[in-house]
Design a protein around this motif. Structure first.
Motif, PDB file in Angstrom:
ATOM      1  N   ASP A  80       0.534  -5.258   8.885  1.00  0.00           N
ATOM      2  CA  ASP A  80       0.120  -5.227   7.493  1.00  0.00           C
ATOM      3  C   ASP A  80      -1.190  -5.982   7.451  1.00  0.00           C
ATOM      4  OD1 ASP A  80       1.051  -4.774   4.671  1.00  0.00           O
ATOM      5  OD2 ASP A  80       0.680  -6.930   4.612  1.00  0.00           O
ATOM      6  N   GLN A  81      -2.230  -5.373   6.958  1.00  0.00           N
ATOM      7  CA  GLN A  81      -3.514  -6.043   6.822  1.00  0.00           C
ATOM      8  C   GLN A  81      -4.045  -6.560   8.145  1.00  0.00           C
ATOM      9  OE1 GLN A  81      -4.685  -7.110   3.523  1.00  0.00           O
ATOM     10  NE2 GLN A  81      -2.853  -6.986   2.318  1.00  0.00           N
ATOM     11  N   ASP A 130      -6.970   3.726   1.210  1.00  0.00           N
ATOM     12  CA  ASP A 130      -7.589   2.821   2.174  1.00  0.00           C
ATOM     13  C   ASP A 130      -8.429   3.646   3.152  1.00  0.00           C
ATOM     14  OD1 ASP A 130      -8.224   0.412   3.542  1.00  0.00           O
ATOM     15  OD2 ASP A 130      -6.342  -0.419   2.826  1.00  0.00           O
ATOM     16  N   LEU A 182       2.844   1.565  -3.307  1.00  0.00           N
ATOM     17  CA  LEU A 182       1.959   2.022  -4.382  1.00  0.00           C
ATOM     18  C   LEU A 182       1.827   3.546  -4.326  1.00  0.00           C
ATOM     19  CD1 LEU A 182      -0.060   0.833  -6.601  1.00  0.00           C
ATOM     20  CD2 LEU A 182      -1.833   1.477  -4.972  1.00  0.00           C
ATOM     21  N   THR A 191       1.873  -6.047  -6.300  1.00  0.00           N
ATOM     22  CA  THR A 191       2.628  -5.195  -7.216  1.00  0.00           C
ATOM     23  C   THR A 191       4.024  -5.786  -7.420  1.00  0.00           C
ATOM     24  OG1 THR A 191       3.057  -3.802  -5.300  1.00  0.00           O
ATOM     25  CG2 THR A 191       1.468  -2.981  -6.894  1.00  0.00           C
ATOM     26  N   GLU A 223      -5.461 -11.892  -2.408  1.00  0.00           N
ATOM     27  CA  GLU A 223      -4.493 -10.814  -2.672  1.00  0.00           C
ATOM     28  C   GLU A 223      -5.198  -9.797  -3.549  1.00  0.00           C
ATOM     29  OE1 GLU A 223      -1.825  -9.101  -1.635  1.00  0.00           O
ATOM     30  OE2 GLU A 223      -0.474 -10.804  -1.962  1.00  0.00           O
ATOM     31  N   HIS A 277      -8.020  -1.651  -0.522  1.00  0.00           N
ATOM     32  CA  HIS A 277      -6.852  -2.479  -0.858  1.00  0.00           C
ATOM     33  C   HIS A 277      -6.916  -3.883  -0.278  1.00  0.00           C
ATOM     34  CE1 HIS A 277      -4.273   0.857  -2.383  1.00  0.00           C
ATOM     35  NE2 HIS A 277      -4.979   1.580  -1.535  1.00  0.00           N
ATOM     36  N   THR A 278      -8.016  -4.223   0.334  1.00  0.00           N
ATOM     37  CA  THR A 278      -8.041  -5.566   0.928  1.00  0.00           C
ATOM     38  C   THR A 278      -9.467  -6.023   1.188  1.00  0.00           C
ATOM     39  OG1 THR A 278      -7.239  -6.925   2.769  1.00  0.00           O
ATOM     40  CG2 THR A 278      -7.856  -4.677   3.317  1.00  0.00           C
ATOM     41  N   VAL A 334      -8.304  -2.541  -6.732  1.00  0.00           N
ATOM     42  CA  VAL A 334      -6.972  -2.325  -7.293  1.00  0.00           C
ATOM     43  C   VAL A 334      -6.549  -3.354  -8.343  1.00  0.00           C
ATOM     44  CG1 VAL A 334      -6.098  -0.912  -5.399  1.00  0.00           C
ATOM     45  CG2 VAL A 334      -5.993  -3.406  -5.202  1.00  0.00           C
ATOM     46  N   LEU A 381       0.828  -1.220   0.000  1.00  0.00           N
ATOM     47  CA  LEU A 381       0.000   0.000   0.000  1.00  0.00           C
ATOM     48  C   LEU A 381       0.857   1.262   0.000  1.00  0.00           C
ATOM     49  CD1 LEU A 381      -3.164   0.647   1.954  1.00  0.00           C
ATOM     50  CD2 LEU A 381      -1.186   1.905   2.710  1.00  0.00           C
TER      51      LEU A 381
HETATM   52  O1  9GP Z   1      -2.662  -6.638  -0.054  1.00  0.00           O
HETATM   53  C1  9GP Z   1      -2.769  -5.530  -0.909  1.00  0.00           C
HETATM   54  C2  9GP Z   1      -1.957  -5.787  -2.166  1.00  0.00           C
HETATM   55  O2  9GP Z   1      -2.487  -6.876  -2.848  1.00  0.00           O
HETATM   56  C3  9GP Z   1      -1.989  -4.553  -3.028  1.00  0.00           C
HETATM   57  O3  9GP Z   1      -1.142  -4.723  -4.137  1.00  0.00           O
HETATM   58  C4  9GP Z   1      -1.555  -3.341  -2.238  1.00  0.00           C
HETATM   59  C5  9GP Z   1      -1.644  -2.069  -3.025  1.00  0.00           C
HETATM   60  O4  9GP Z   1      -2.920  -1.926  -3.568  1.00  0.00           O
HETATM   61  O5  9GP Z   1      -2.365  -3.174  -1.087  1.00  0.00           O
HETATM   62  C6  9GP Z   1      -2.300  -4.273  -0.201  1.00  0.00           C
HETATM   63  N1  9GP Z   1      -3.162  -3.990   0.915  1.00  0.00           N
HETATM   64  C7  9GP Z   1      -2.698  -3.505   2.065  1.00  0.00           C
HETATM   65  O6  9GP Z   1      -1.535  -3.303   2.278  1.00  0.00           O
HETATM   66  C8  9GP Z   1      -3.668  -3.202   3.179  1.00  0.00           C
HETATM   67  O7  9GP Z   1      -4.938  -3.067   2.831  1.00  0.00           O
END
Ligand code: 9GP
Length: 823
Positions: free
Chosen positions: A281-282, A329, A132, A666, A662, A367-368, A445, A129
């Motif tokens: 994370d998540q 997010d 990105l 990226t 997922e 994002h999740t 995403v 995240l």
């Molecule tokens: O787990 C996702 C990942 O798949 C994605 O590429 C990234 C950017 O969009 O976000 C991640 N999500 C998070 O880190 C938390 O929601």
């Protein structure tokens, strides 16, 4: 592109390169107080950094006046995380002065690479995240989209991971201890951010009921800017990161009572807000400090946004025409009630006008879909910390549910699912629901993920707002993730098809016919081998292990999480080990399997999997029968600068998450862009990667997202796979019985139990055999180097879609409604 070419012609002049050496020496003395004759690399790195940065300040100011003069609509990318990594090479790359700078630095007695190594990564994010967000800033400014990143300047970024006796240990990442030459601290700008207190009603002069937030505890926010140069530098923007300062009149009453220490305690505590990044994370960790961080970011940012806006406008009515706010997010979603509060309580608007402005300003990216990552805050906590916001949230929800009830009369279950307030298990605010209701657009995403949002997680909302939820597939910046990290391959590509690919990644398609040219294939293979050699040296330095660049480099680098299934990869490694042990003379494709990634400090199972990888590596690497055919290593402290070494050297990229879990990924894009072949499930952006590169150039296996969902519904029995597959059984028994932990036989029982006794939620057992078959196909293809290299070229050649330039333009045109400046 012409802009870039023009710039590179007179780059010496534009950036005064003839004066760079003198400036470095001058900064050594004037800024750093060092003797230029001392050959300290760290000092020279700093002096170089300051000398590079000062060359951009003018361009940055010019960009700001361009934005101002054209009254351009600005994009504000609000994110609790940015993961820029190191800045030096990125600045030089985007300025187009890497080679010139290398020469100048050599004249001073250094190599550019050794100075680069002096820089500590800015690790202000956990993973995908945050990275990105950094890729998007690079693409926004490179394409003249007027915008800024807004975030927090954590004193301690993502922890430093050490591996001690096979276990992860966390050390604090004191990345600014020696200063950070890229920061421009704005000591003269301070905004007040309020917390706690209460909401009070009063009557204004017209007799209307109004609200004000009183008896608050205040903290000051000070901005620190880091410049973000676009490629070719026609524009330079910045990310503005906030740091907490105590308010000057903090606890004046304590001071007055003579309680100096008590007052100082409060002062120190208030500065803690920006001390540390939450390392999860998540996973939501519902701590008050985290909510404070979120509101701190939002409040300071909106004061800054409105200050800038009001310099050019007299009324806030046109805010959505001048400002687009992207919520990365739900972390900054408290911005929605904050803007409502500002518009109503500070600027005197009525609810309807304020709400209309609000919902035309915000857009939200999800994002999740992992339930444990969906943020909810206890009403008690939010109401105590932000009492006025809690009132506003209740009112948003009341009006929203009225609308839903009118559309779906009598459907009370739907109302309770869609409510911003979750009632069961104690009242909580559902931040995703708030973000959807308060935004004009919500995006997933990757195509599959957005579809899952529409038909699964946010289905009720999709039925209510049929045009709100859409897709923007993620992307990565080709500047950092090919040009900068892989000079060998970039050079070859540029020699073959010209330099335009770095701002128009679709151009890589011109490599397709070259895949049939054996001389080009040889050159491609040489570049890969050179990168593998560089990585081998790094691995030797880092973990004192020799690896052979002539083996297949099989890589899985990402956060450690059960759904990402590093364990499945380990199960394959153990199976290969057994095959070699059973038949030591078998002809197998030699592999080096490399892992890297951090586990959240409190995530027991993920940490145990790190330990398992290290114990399997110990057994495998010490075995004489296996020598030369299979080697395993876990590289500690995966971070952006390590990724820049790992990604260009990969042959095989492991993207093996349980389908449907997922959101995008990226890493999958970065590896394929650098010529790795992917082994993966049909999950996240893998689906679109397969569409682009062709099913014959990727190793897809396993359950599909709908099959996973169906199995969960109809009952899934992992034991069935255990009983019917002797090879799998042997692997599981080795893990469970302590084969890899002879001194502590039960060490890995929780890993065994999670698959065998606790339902194998991530369905590794079901995917084991298809994964083994896909890996066998990898082995076979690798033996045919000509075919492998062909496919490697075709992978890179077809990655044009995954440039963050494309993603950002989709946001710009479809969501933000902004056009590139000067076009
Ligand atoms: O787990 C996702 C990942 O798949 C994605 O590429 C990234 C950017 O969009 O976000 C991640 N999500 C998070 O880190 C938390 O929601």
């Amino acid at each position: 592109m012409s802009r870039v070419c023009k710039m590179s012609k007179n780059v010496r002049e534009v950036f005064r390169l003839d004066e760079l050496k003198d400036d470095i020496r001058r900064n050594m003395v004037a800024l750093l107080g060092n003797d230029p004759r001392s050959k300290r690399k760290f000092s020279y790195y700093n002096a170089l950094a300051y000398s590079v940065r000062e060359r951009l300040v003018d361009l940055w100011m010019r960009t700001q006046s361009d934005y101002y003069d054209s009254m351009a609509k600005r994009v504000y990318y609000l994110s609790m995380e940015f993961l820029p990594g190191r800045f030096l090479m990125n600045y030089l790359t985007n300025m187009g002065i890497v080679d010139e700078c290398r020469e100048i630095v050599a004249e001073l007695g250094f190599s550019l690479e050794e100075l680069e190594e002096e820089e500590w990564d800015a690790g202000l994010g956990n993973g995908g995240l945050g990275r990105l967000a950094s890729c998007y800033l690079d693409s926004m400014v490179s394409q003249n989209i007027p915008g800024y990143g807004y975030g927090i300047l954590y004193d301690y970024g993502i922890f430093y991971q050490s591996i001690v006796n096979g276990n992860q240990e966390e050390r604090c990442d004191n990345w600014r201890r020696h200063g950070c030459p890229w920061e421009i601290t704005r000591l003269d700008t301070l905004y007040e951010v309020k917390f706690y207190g209460r909401s009070e009603t009063y009557y204004d002069s017209d007799g209307n009921v109004r609200f004000r937030w009183v008896d608050t505890e205040n903290v000051m926010a000070m901005p620190c800017d880091i410049l973000i140069p676009g490629y070719g530098c026609s524009h330079v923007s910045n990310m503005r990161l906030w740091t907490a300062q105590s308010s000057r009149e903090f606890n004046l009453s304590d001071f007055n009572r003579g309680d100096y220490i008590g007052a100082m305690h409060g002062k120190v505590m208030s500065e803690n807000i920006t001390k540390v990044l939450y390392p999860n994370d998540q996973f939501l960790q519902g701590m008050e400090l985290r909510l404070k961080q979120q509101y701190f970011l939002v409040s300071a940012t909106f004061q800054d946004i409105l200050r800038r806006y009001l310099k050019q406008h007299t009324s806030l009515a046109a805010l959505p025409e001048a400002v687009a706010v992207q919520l990365n997010d739900t972390h900054p979603a408290i911005a929605i009630p904050e803007l409502m509060r500002l518009l109503m309580d500070v600027y005197g608007m009525g609810w309807d006008v304020a709400w209309d402005i609000c919902t035309r300003t915000f857009a939200y990216t999800n994002h999740t879909v992992l339930p444990e990552a969906l943020e909810t805050w206890p009403v008690d906590l939010l109401g105590r910390l932000l009492p006025r916001h809690m009132q506003i949230i209740y009112e948003i929800n009341r009006r929203f549910l009225e609308g839903v009830a009118a559309t779906f009369p009598g459907d009370t279950e739907r109302l309770s699912r869609m409510s911003v307030i979750q009632e069961e298990g104690g009242q909580r605010v559902r931040m995703a629901n708030l973000a959807i209701v308060g935004s004009h657009t919500v995006n997933g995403v990757a195509a599959l993920h957005s579809n899952i949002l529409q038909t699964g997680l946010f289905r009720d909302f999709h039925e209510y707002y049929p045009r709100k939820i859409r897709n923007v597939t993620n992307g990565v910046t080709p500047r950092r993730w090919l040009m900068q990290c892989n000079p060998a391959l970039s050079r070859l590509i540029t020699q073959s098809i010209g330099p335009e690919w770095c701002c128009n990644l679709e151009k890589l398609r011109e490599l397709v016919p070259l895949a049939e040219d054996s001389a080009f294939r040889d050159a491609w293979a040489r570049a890969k081998l050179e990168n593998k050699r560089l990585l081998s040296r790094y691995v030797l330095r880092k973990v004192q292990m020799g690896i052979n660049p002539n083996t297949l480099f099989d890589m899985q680098f990402k956060r450690m999480h059960e759904y990402k299934r590093q364990l499945l990869n380990v199960m394959h490694v153990i199976s290969l080990f057994n095959r070699i042990k059973d038949n030591p003379s078998a002809d197998i494709t030699p592999r080096t399997v490399l892992f890297g990634g951090k586990a959240a400090p409190g995530y027991y199972q993920a940490k145990l999997i790190i330990r398992l990888i290290n114990e399997v590596a110990r057994v495998v690497n010490a075995d004489a029968d296996v020598a030369g055919r299979l080697r395993v290593a876990f590289l500690p402290n995966y971070c952006i600068s390590q990724a820049e070494k790992v990604v260009p050297a990969a042959d095989l990229s492991e993207q093996i998450s349980t389908a449907g879990m997922e959101a995008s990924g990226t890493g999958n894009m970065k590896f394929a862009l650098n010529g790795a072949l992917t082994i993966g499930t049909l999950d996240g952006a893998n689906v679109e990667i397969m569409e682009e590169v062709g099913a014959e150039n990727i190793f897809i296996f396993g359950l599909k997202a709908h099959e996973v969902a169906e199995k969960r519904r109809s009952g899934y029995n992992p034991r069935e796979f255990y009983e019917n597959d002797a090879e799998l059984r042997r692997v599981m028994d080795m893990i469970g019985s302590g084969f890899f932990s002879p001194d502590e036989r039960g060490l890995f029982s929780p890993v065994y139990d999670s698959l065998m006794h606790h339902g194998d939620y991530y369905m590794l057992m079901a995917d084991y055999r298809p994964y083994m078959e896909a890996q066998a196909a990898v082995d076979a293809l690798y033996l045919d180097q000509d075919q492998w290299v062909r496919k490697s070229i075709l992978n890179a050649a077809n990655m044009g879609k995954f440039s963050s330039d494309r993603s950002v333009m989709e946001y710009a045109r479809g969501i933000w409604h902004v056009e590139p400046l000067g076009k």
